[in-house]
Write a protein that holds these residues in place. Structure first.
Motif, short mmCIF file in Angstrom:
data_model
loop_
_atom_site.label_atom_id
_atom_site.label_comp_id
_atom_site.label_asym_id
_atom_site.label_seq_id
_atom_site.Cartn_x
_atom_site.Cartn_y
_atom_site.Cartn_z
N GLN A 13 2.54 -0.98 -0.95
CA GLN A 13 3.61 0.07 -0.86
C GLN A 13 4.83 -0.57 -0.48
O GLN A 13 5.89 -0.18 -1.25
CB GLN A 13 3.33 0.84 0.54
CG GLN A 13 4.28 1.78 0.79
CD GLN A 13 3.92 3.28 -0.08
OE1 GLN A 13 2.79 3.82 -0.06
NE2 GLN A 13 5.04 3.72 -0.78
N GLY A 15 5.94 -3.72 -1.20
CA GLY A 15 6.06 -4.66 -2.31
C GLY A 15 6.57 -3.81 -3.54
O GLY A 15 7.92 -4.15 -4.26
N VAL A 34 3.49 -9.72 -7.35
CA VAL A 34 2.47 -10.46 -7.38
C VAL A 34 1.43 -9.87 -6.35
O VAL A 34 1.68 -9.78 -5.15
CB VAL A 34 2.43 -12.02 -6.80
CG1 VAL A 34 1.02 -12.82 -7.09
CG2 VAL A 34 3.59 -12.82 -8.05
N GLY A 35 0.20 -9.12 -7.00
CA GLY A 35 -0.64 -8.69 -5.93
C GLY A 35 -2.05 -9.23 -6.20
O GLY A 35 -2.42 -9.28 -7.53
N GLU A 160 -9.58 10.09 11.11
CA GLU A 160 -9.27 10.64 9.72
C GLU A 160 -10.85 10.57 8.99
O GLU A 160 -10.98 11.59 8.46
CB GLU A 160 -8.21 9.94 8.99
CG GLU A 160 -6.93 10.34 9.49
CD GLU A 160 -5.61 9.52 8.57
OE1 GLU A 160 -4.59 10.07 9.04
OE2 GLU A 160 -5.97 8.86 7.90
C1 LIG Z 1 -7.29 4.39 5.08
C2 LIG Z 1 -5.67 4.12 5.36
C3 LIG Z 1 -5.08 5.33 5.63
C4 LIG Z 1 -3.68 5.49 6.00
N1 LIG Z 1 -2.95 6.47 6.31
C5 LIG Z 1 -1.55 6.39 6.57
C6 LIG Z 1 -0.97 7.94 6.92
O1 LIG Z 1 -1.65 8.76 6.60
N2 LIG Z 1 0.42 7.59 7.00
C7 LIG Z 1 1.02 6.49 7.00
O2 LIG Z 1 2.10 6.47 7.08
N3 LIG Z 1 0.23 5.33 6.78
C8 LIG Z 1 -1.10 5.34 6.65
N4 LIG Z 1 -1.71 4.00 6.59
C9 LIG Z 1 -0.81 2.95 6.61
C10 LIG Z 1 -0.19 2.79 5.34
O3 LIG Z 1 -0.81 2.59 4.27
C11 LIG Z 1 0.17 0.99 5.38
O4 LIG Z 1 1.19 0.92 6.53
C12 LIG Z 1 1.14 0.42 4.44
O5 LIG Z 1 0.41 0.45 3.07
C13 LIG Z 1 1.54 -0.88 4.46
O6 LIG Z 1 2.46 -1.19 3.24
P1 LIG Z 1 2.70 -2.72 3.07
O7 LIG Z 1 3.20 -3.03 1.78
O8 LIG Z 1 3.06 -3.42 4.36
O9 LIG Z 1 1.09 -3.34 2.93
P2 LIG Z 1 -0.11 -2.92 2.02
O10 LIG Z 1 0.16 -1.74 1.39
O11 LIG Z 1 -1.29 -3.11 2.49
O12 LIG Z 1 0.02 -4.09 0.81
C14 LIG Z 1 0.00 -5.30 0.83
C15 LIG Z 1 -0.55 -5.83 -0.41
O13 LIG Z 1 -0.51 -7.32 -0.35
C16 LIG Z 1 -1.81 -7.83 -1.08
N5 LIG Z 1 -1.76 -9.44 -0.52
C17 LIG Z 1 -1.74 -10.01 0.55
N6 LIG Z 1 -1.77 -11.24 0.46
C18 LIG Z 1 -1.49 -11.42 -0.77
C19 LIG Z 1 -1.14 -12.91 -1.33
N7 LIG Z 1 -1.24 -13.91 -0.87
N8 LIG Z 1 -1.03 -12.84 -2.77
C20 LIG Z 1 -1.06 -11.57 -3.50
N9 LIG Z 1 -0.92 -10.36 -2.82
C21 LIG Z 1 -1.26 -10.35 -1.43
C22 LIG Z 1 -2.78 -6.99 -0.52
O14 LIG Z 1 -3.73 -7.29 -1.28
C23 LIG Z 1 -2.23 -5.73 -0.56
O15 LIG Z 1 -2.56 -5.20 -2.06
C24 LIG Z 1 -3.03 4.01 6.01
C25 LIG Z 1 -3.70 2.91 5.77
C26 LIG Z 1 -5.24 3.16 5.33
C27 LIG Z 1 -5.89 1.76 4.98
#
Ligand SMILES: Cc1cc2nc3c(=O)[nH]c(=O)nc-3n(C[C@H](O)[C@H](O)[C@H](O)COP(=O)(O)OP(=O)(O)OC[C@H]3O[C@@H](n4cnc5c(N)ncnc54)[C@H](O)[C@@H]3O)c2cc1C
Length: 420
Positions: A13, A15, A34-35, A160
């Motif tokens: 999200q 990124g 990069v993912g 959930e």
């Molecule tokens: C089942 C579930 C339900 C949820 N429901 C809600 C909700 O109802 N409402 C809400 O607000 N939030 C919800 N969330 C939380 C929300 O989805 C997260 O807070 C949000 O996705 C965070 O975004 P982010 O970019 O920090 O991390 P993420 O979306 O997790 O993205 C991080 C990405 O980085 C990648 N990555 C990590 N290290 C590396 C590396 N070294 N090299 C390359 N790639 C890498 C990972 O594989 C991942 O794809 C939920 C989460 C889950 C799991």
């Protein structure tokens, strides 16, 4: 010197939103996202909700189609992991052997499920829920005859999932170590109210209960969950939902300051000024009480992505957004604005029996958050009032007939001064 290239590690999200916001702001340098996951960036919230019931399919999860990346000239690298950051050389090494130079780097690596440290946690049928692959595995198991599902942890994801699994006809038990569900996130009022809804739906909730071990068959399939008090629960599917750990290993290895998250300043800069961290992996100063916090929500990841994109484009400002969150369970939508931890006073407006109410939470007379069920307008208003500081005092909120909508419509001269 203006930045000529931005690398973003983590195509979730935060990124994706960073890359998109950079282009929306007119950034014309190179952007590489990069993912490590193979899929196009997707939204996680439906993974514990509609994706498991089949109401939401793969295509609906995808945040942007391939044509978006082409049109926006964003280089998307999927299925590859950044494995080392050379801060001095401003270079990333990828697991595939590739290298990537950057002027600015954004860490959006998210979090991973916290492991359950008990014997048997590696048995077949013991799952976690974070990625699309996790959800696909879970969906395959839930899409069949009724199972005995045990969910460890009554947090948002656990509850959930409990609600979803129950709606699919499975027997569901939730095991929670704390005295109440969502103890870290919700007021005792809402926590109790929600626990009742789950029980009415047929979910068995065991609070003050800790898992001691999981036992399986000779073939390694989980069969029993045993609690510390000796109670044995039959379970052929166990989902561990006891929170997440921020993915900080890359940052720590590079020499950046970490501690339950990558530590950032109010502008989301790490201890290296060319490197930012956002979303689930970042620990940032809360503009309110001045402590560092880490939030796990779509709004936080997206808001911080926009803040960092603006900073890279020269519009450098601290991140001060009012946090908000939503959850869907038991056919209800809960909405939270602000942070209610450490509140010392609450006022409930509306009618909990009708499933339409809000809990206003105060700390030392200051409104710090509002939890709403079935009152989306309250949630929207609460976010505005928290942002402007023009909120009602607890005495005003307690007055008969009070509601947030009428309060928000009042001219400021007719409101009591907000602060004591
Ligand atoms: C089942 C579930 C339900 C949820 N429901 C809600 C909700 O109802 N409402 C809400 O607000 N939030 C919800 N969330 C939380 C929300 O989805 C997260 O807070 C949000 O996705 C965070 O975004 P982010 O970019 O920090 O991390 P993420 O979306 O997790 O993205 C991080 C990405 O980085 C990648 N990555 C990590 N290290 C590396 C590396 N070294 N090299 C390359 N790639 C890498 C990972 O594989 C991942 O794809 C939920 C989460 C889950 C799991």
């Amino acid at each position: 010197m203006a930045s000529r290239s931005v690398a973003v590690i983590g195509a979730g999200q935060g990124g994706l939103d960073t890359a998109a916001a950079l282009r929306a702001k007119g950034y014309d340098g190179r952007i590489t996202l990069v993912g490590e996951e193979p899929a196009l960036p997707y939204q996680r919230p439906p993974l514990s909700k509609g994706f498991l019931t089949g109401a939401i399919g793969h295509a609906d999860l995808t945040l942007r189609t391939e044509s978006f990346f082409e049109a926006q000239d964003i280089e998307l690298v999927t299925g590859d992991r950044a494995c080392h950051i050379d801060l001095f050389g401003s270079r990333i090494e990828l697991a595939s052997g590739g290298r990537l130079d950057y002027d600015r780097l954004v860490l959006a690596t998210g979090s991973r499920p916290r492991p359950l440290p008990v014997p048997g946690a590696d048995l077949n049928g013991v799952l976690t829920l974070r990625t699309l692959a996790d959800a696909e595995a879970l969906r395959a198991l839930l899409d069949g005859p009724p199972r005995q599902v045990a969910i460890v942890g009554a947090g948002f994801v656990g509850l959930e999932l409990a609600s979803t699994a129950r709606s699919l006809g499975h027997e569901v038990t939730v095991v929670e170590a704390q005295a109440r569900v969502l103890a870290r996130a919700l007021t005792p009022q809402l926590s109790r109210w929600l626990a009742d809804r789950h029980r009415q739906q047929g979910v068995r909730l065991l609070t003050n209960s800790e898992v001691a071990a999981l036992y399986g068959s000779a073939s390694g399939q989980v069969e029993v969950l045993q609690l510390r008090d000796g109670t044995r629960l039959p379970a052929d599917l166990v989902v561990i939902g006891i929170g997440v750990l921020p993915r900080t290993e890359l940052a720590a290895d590079a020499g950046l300051l970490v501690g339950d998250g990558v530590i950032v300043d109010p502008r989301l800069r790490t201890t290296d000024r060319s490197v930012y961290a956002i979303g689930d992996c970042a620990r940032f100063p809360d503009s309110g009480p001045g402590r560092h916090i880490r939030l796990e929500s779509v709004q936080n990841a997206s808001g911080q992505a926009r803040c960092v994109a603006a900073a890279i484009c020269g519009d450098d400002a601290p991140y001060t957004a009012v946090p908000w969150f939503w959850s869907e369970q038991c056919a209800l939508r809960l909405q939270m604005a602000g942070l209610t931890a450490d509140h010392d006073e609450t006022v409930t407006v509306g009618d909990p029996d009708e499933g339409r109410f809000s809990v206003l939470c105060y700390r030392e007379g200051t409104l710090v958050g509002v939890e709403s069920v079935g009152r989306p307008a309250d949630h929207g208003i609460a976010r505005r009032l928290l942002a402007t500081g023009a909120w009602p005092t607890a005495d005003e909120a307690r007055a008969p007939g009070f509601n947030l909508k009428s309060f928000a419509l009042k001219p400021p001269s007719q409101r009591l001064p907000a602060r004591a």
